[in-house]
Scaffold this motif. Structure first.
Motif, PDB file in Angstrom:
ATOM      1  N   PHE A 109     -40.983 -64.691   2.903  1.00  0.00           N
ATOM      2  CA  PHE A 109     -40.399 -64.095   1.703  1.00  0.00           C
ATOM      3  C   PHE A 109     -40.901 -64.764   0.427  1.00  0.00           C
ATOM      4  CE2 PHE A 109     -37.243 -62.164   4.505  1.00  0.00           C
ATOM      5  CZ  PHE A 109     -37.159 -60.903   3.934  1.00  0.00           C
ATOM      6  N   VAL A 110     -41.016 -66.089   0.424  1.00  0.00           N
ATOM      7  CA  VAL A 110     -41.394 -66.794  -0.800  1.00  0.00           C
ATOM      8  C   VAL A 110     -42.899 -66.698  -1.054  1.00  0.00           C
ATOM      9  CG1 VAL A 110     -41.456 -69.044  -1.943  1.00  0.00           C
ATOM     10  CG2 VAL A 110     -39.402 -68.316  -0.710  1.00  0.00           C
ATOM     11  N   ARG A 111     -43.696 -66.974  -0.037  1.00  0.00           N
ATOM     12  CA  ARG A 111     -45.146 -67.006  -0.241  1.00  0.00           C
ATOM     13  C   ARG A 111     -45.774 -65.606  -0.189  1.00  0.00           C
ATOM     14  NH1 ARG A 111     -48.553 -69.788   4.193  1.00  0.00           N
ATOM     15  NH2 ARG A 111     -48.288 -67.728   5.066  1.00  0.00           N
ATOM     16  N   ASP A 112     -45.433 -64.828   0.827  1.00  0.00           N
ATOM     17  CA  ASP A 112     -46.111 -63.543   1.031  1.00  0.00           C
ATOM     18  C   ASP A 112     -45.503 -62.395   0.241  1.00  0.00           C
ATOM     19  OD1 ASP A 112     -47.669 -64.962   2.805  1.00  0.00           O
ATOM     20  OD2 ASP A 112     -46.540 -64.310   4.575  1.00  0.00           O
ATOM     21  N   ARG A 113     -44.194 -62.406   0.079  1.00  0.00           N
ATOM     22  CA  ARG A 113     -43.523 -61.304  -0.618  1.00  0.00           C
ATOM     23  C   ARG A 113     -43.240 -61.591  -2.085  1.00  0.00           C
ATOM     24  NH1 ARG A 113     -43.374 -56.356   1.853  1.00  0.00           N
ATOM     25  NH2 ARG A 113     -43.093 -56.618   4.084  1.00  0.00           N
ATOM     26  N   GLY A 114     -43.465 -62.831  -2.508  1.00  0.00           N
ATOM     27  CA  GLY A 114     -43.279 -63.169  -3.920  1.00  0.00           C
ATOM     28  C   GLY A 114     -41.834 -63.343  -4.347  1.00  0.00           C
ATOM     29  N   THR A 115     -40.932 -63.483  -3.408  1.00  0.00           N
ATOM     30  CA  THR A 115     -39.528 -63.721  -3.746  1.00  0.00           C
ATOM     31  C   THR A 115     -39.394 -65.144  -4.263  1.00  0.00           C
ATOM     32  OG1 THR A 115     -38.889 -62.279  -1.917  1.00  0.00           O
ATOM     33  CG2 THR A 115     -37.173 -63.687  -2.815  1.00  0.00           C
ATOM     34  N   SER A 116     -38.562 -65.331  -5.274  1.00  0.00           N
ATOM     35  CA  SER A 116     -38.370 -66.692  -5.786  1.00  0.00           C
ATOM     36  C   SER A 116     -37.561 -67.502  -4.776  1.00  0.00           C
ATOM     37  CB  SER A 116     -37.651 -66.668  -7.141  1.00  0.00           C
ATOM     38  OG  SER A 116     -36.289 -66.343  -6.960  1.00  0.00           O
ATOM     39  N   LEU A 117     -37.775 -68.789  -4.799  1.00  0.00           N
ATOM     40  CA  LEU A 117     -37.054 -69.669  -3.890  1.00  0.00           C
ATOM     41  C   LEU A 117     -35.553 -69.624  -4.174  1.00  0.00           C
ATOM     42  CD1 LEU A 117     -37.457 -71.586  -1.558  1.00  0.00           C
ATOM     43  CD2 LEU A 117     -37.773 -73.437  -3.204  1.00  0.00           C
ATOM     44  N   THR A 118     -35.192 -69.477  -5.437  1.00  0.00           N
ATOM     45  CA  THR A 118     -33.776 -69.380  -5.814  1.00  0.00           C
ATOM     46  C   THR A 118     -33.146 -68.122  -5.223  1.00  0.00           C
ATOM     47  OG1 THR A 118     -34.258 -70.550  -7.859  1.00  0.00           O
ATOM     48  CG2 THR A 118     -32.180 -69.355  -7.761  1.00  0.00           C
ATOM     49  N   ALA A 119     -33.853 -67.005  -5.297  1.00  0.00           N
ATOM     50  CA  ALA A 119     -33.330 -65.759  -4.739  1.00  0.00           C
ATOM     51  C   ALA A 119     -33.177 -65.873  -3.225  1.00  0.00           C
ATOM     52  CB  ALA A 119     -34.246 -64.594  -5.094  1.00  0.00           C
ATOM     53  N   TYR A 120     -34.160 -66.480  -2.581  1.00  0.00           N
ATOM     54  CA  TYR A 120     -34.067 -66.643  -1.127  1.00  0.00           C
ATOM     55  C   TYR A 120     -32.892 -67.541  -0.756  1.00  0.00           C
ATOM     56  CZ  TYR A 120     -35.073 -67.646   3.686  1.00  0.00           C
ATOM     57  OH  TYR A 120     -34.957 -67.774   5.038  1.00  0.00           O
ATOM     58  N   ALA A 121     -32.706 -68.624  -1.504  1.00  0.00           N
ATOM     59  CA  ALA A 121     -31.583 -69.520  -1.242  1.00  0.00           C
ATOM     60  C   ALA A 121     -30.254 -68.803  -1.459  1.00  0.00           C
ATOM     61  CB  ALA A 121     -31.675 -70.758  -2.136  1.00  0.00           C
ATOM     62  N   ALA A 122     -30.186 -67.951  -2.478  1.00  0.00           N
ATOM     63  CA  ALA A 122     -28.963 -67.194  -2.744  1.00  0.00           C
ATOM     64  C   ALA A 122     -28.663 -66.233  -1.592  1.00  0.00           C
ATOM     65  CB  ALA A 122     -29.086 -66.431  -4.056  1.00  0.00           C
ATOM     66  N   ILE A 123     -29.699 -65.591  -1.088  1.00  0.00           N
ATOM     67  CA  ILE A 123     -29.523 -64.674   0.048  1.00  0.00           C
ATOM     68  C   ILE A 123     -28.994 -65.429   1.253  1.00  0.00           C
ATOM     69  CG2 ILE A 123     -30.775 -63.259   1.727  1.00  0.00           C
ATOM     70  CD1 ILE A 123     -32.636 -62.469  -0.641  1.00  0.00           C
ATOM     71  N   GLN A 124     -29.554 -66.598   1.530  1.00  0.00           N
ATOM     72  CA  GLN A 124     -29.094 -67.392   2.676  1.00  0.00           C
ATOM     73  C   GLN A 124     -27.665 -67.895   2.475  1.00  0.00           C
ATOM     74  OE1 GLN A 124     -30.419 -67.707   5.648  1.00  0.00           O
ATOM     75  NE2 GLN A 124     -32.042 -66.358   4.978  1.00  0.00           N
ATOM     76  N   THR A 125     -27.320 -68.232   1.246  1.00  0.00           N
ATOM     77  CA  THR A 125     -25.957 -68.674   0.940  1.00  0.00           C
ATOM     78  C   THR A 125     -24.960 -67.548   1.174  1.00  0.00           C
ATOM     79  OG1 THR A 125     -26.779 -70.265  -0.670  1.00  0.00           O
ATOM     80  CG2 THR A 125     -24.459 -69.641  -0.845  1.00  0.00           C
TER      81      THR A 125
END
Length: 92
Positions: free
Chosen positions: A41-57
């Protein structure tokens, strides 16, 4: 000492052991995929690390709420039925 501590677990019903093993396999598979999902998600899809962390939270919070609900459902429908349904849904 260890044998005495483990004795109650060895006395459990075979069905409980089967469900525990199935749950263990499901959790192990999910745990193996999670780090690669973050990379994807972060490297290949360009999602920000903050957005990914929010999704996991949010996913963790939803899991906590579902655990509470599934406990109440287990009291009404039976533990076995709820656990098997949850495992099947998670597998799908």
């Amino acid at each position: 000492m260890l044998r005495r501590w483990l004795a109650p677990y060895w006395a459990l019903d075979r069905g409980v052991w089967l469900i525990a093993v199935a749950r263990g396999i499901a959790v192990m598979g999910f745990s193996m995929v999670l780090p690669f999902m973050a990379i994807h998600f972060v490297r290949d899809r360009g999602t920000s690390l903050t957005a990914y962390a929010a999704i996991q939270t949010v996913a963790g919070l939803v899991a906590a709420v579902i655990a509470r609900i599934s406990g109440a459902l287990s009291d009404r429908l039976g533990r076995r039925r709820v656990m098997l349904t949850a495992l099947l849904l998670r597998t799908v």
